[in-house]
Design a protein around this motif. Structure first.
Motif, mmCIF file in Angstrom:
data_model
loop_
_atom_site.group_PDB
_atom_site.id
_atom_site.type_symbol
_atom_site.label_atom_id
_atom_site.label_comp_id
_atom_site.label_asym_id
_atom_site.label_seq_id
_atom_site.Cartn_x
_atom_site.Cartn_y
_atom_site.Cartn_z
ATOM 1 N N THR A 93 0.829 -1.200 0.000
ATOM 2 C CA THR A 93 0.000 0.000 0.000
ATOM 3 C C THR A 93 0.861 1.247 0.000
ATOM 4 O O THR A 93 1.988 1.255 0.469
ATOM 5 N N SER A 149 -6.696 2.972 -6.046
ATOM 6 C CA SER A 149 -7.014 3.166 -4.633
ATOM 7 C C SER A 149 -7.932 2.039 -4.160
ATOM 8 O O SER A 149 -8.631 1.404 -4.957
ATOM 9 N N ALA A 195 -6.975 2.312 7.369
ATOM 10 C CA ALA A 195 -6.831 3.758 7.083
ATOM 11 C C ALA A 195 -7.573 4.637 8.067
ATOM 12 O O ALA A 195 -8.469 4.346 8.722
ATOM 13 N N PRO A 244 -5.836 4.326 0.663
ATOM 14 C CA PRO A 244 -4.540 3.891 0.158
ATOM 15 C C PRO A 244 -4.608 3.282 -1.242
ATOM 16 O O PRO A 244 -5.619 2.709 -1.633
ATOM 17 N N ALA A 264 -7.151 -2.676 3.667
ATOM 18 C CA ALA A 264 -6.400 -1.413 3.609
ATOM 19 C C ALA A 264 -7.281 -0.245 4.027
ATOM 20 O O ALA A 264 -6.818 0.673 4.715
ATOM 21 N N GLU A 288 -2.459 8.021 -0.242
ATOM 22 C CA GLU A 288 -3.166 8.680 0.856
ATOM 23 C C GLU A 288 -3.569 7.687 1.938
ATOM 24 O O GLU A 288 -4.044 6.602 1.641
ATOM 25 N N ALA A 289 -3.408 8.088 3.167
ATOM 26 C CA ALA A 289 -3.750 7.203 4.284
ATOM 27 C C ALA A 289 -5.245 6.915 4.334
ATOM 28 O O ALA A 289 -5.659 5.819 4.704
#
Length: 140
Positions: free
Chosen positions: A57, A92, A140, A64, A136, A60-61
């Motif tokens: 990954t 994403s 996040a 992701p 993921a 962006e948190a």
């Protein structure tokens, strides 16, 4: 390779023998899969062939991006993995949840040319990719 390029290439091929050869060639172009990742944890359950998938990954948190690598001990399955990676890798997690790979496989006419065993394995690979995306997003 981009999925649109793969679709275009499939549309240029007239016979299914040529399309299978192209599928095998796609599998040969997969990047090398690390030996250390050939573990039971990375193995995709529900595939008749041995299939391994691993994701990383980034981005962006909150949503992701996932990059995938994969491998199989079967040539045609390696080609299917190459198509799935072209569809999903680099997207994403939220995009991955929205993608319907059946539309791609219908466009290239592959769905009706897979054995039931390979179709089940393909579904297992897609579910594994979607599970990785959900995981993921949960982190996040």
């Amino acid at each position: 390779m981009k999925i649109d390029d793969i679709i275009d290439d499939f549309e240029l091929l007239d016979s299914w023998d040529d399309r299978y050869r192209y599928l095998i060639e796609l599998g040969r172009k997969l990047p090398p899969y690390p030996e250390a990742e050939r573990t039971d944890m990375r193995k995709v359950q529900g595939c008749a062939s041995q299939v391994w998938l691993v994701s990383a990954t980034g981005g962006e948190a909150s949503d992701p991006r996932l990059d995938f690598i994969g491998d199989s001990d079967a040539h045609i399955v390696r080609g299917l993995i190459a198509i799935l990676l072209a569809i999903y890798s680099g997207r994403s997690a939220s995009e991955i949840a929205q993608i319907d790979p059946a539309k791609v496989f219908d466009r290239i006419g592959l769905k009706e040319h897979l054995t039931p065993q390979r179709s089940n394995g393909l579904r297992s690979m897609v579910e594994r990719i979607r599970t990785e995306a959900r995981s993921a997003l949960a982190v996040a």
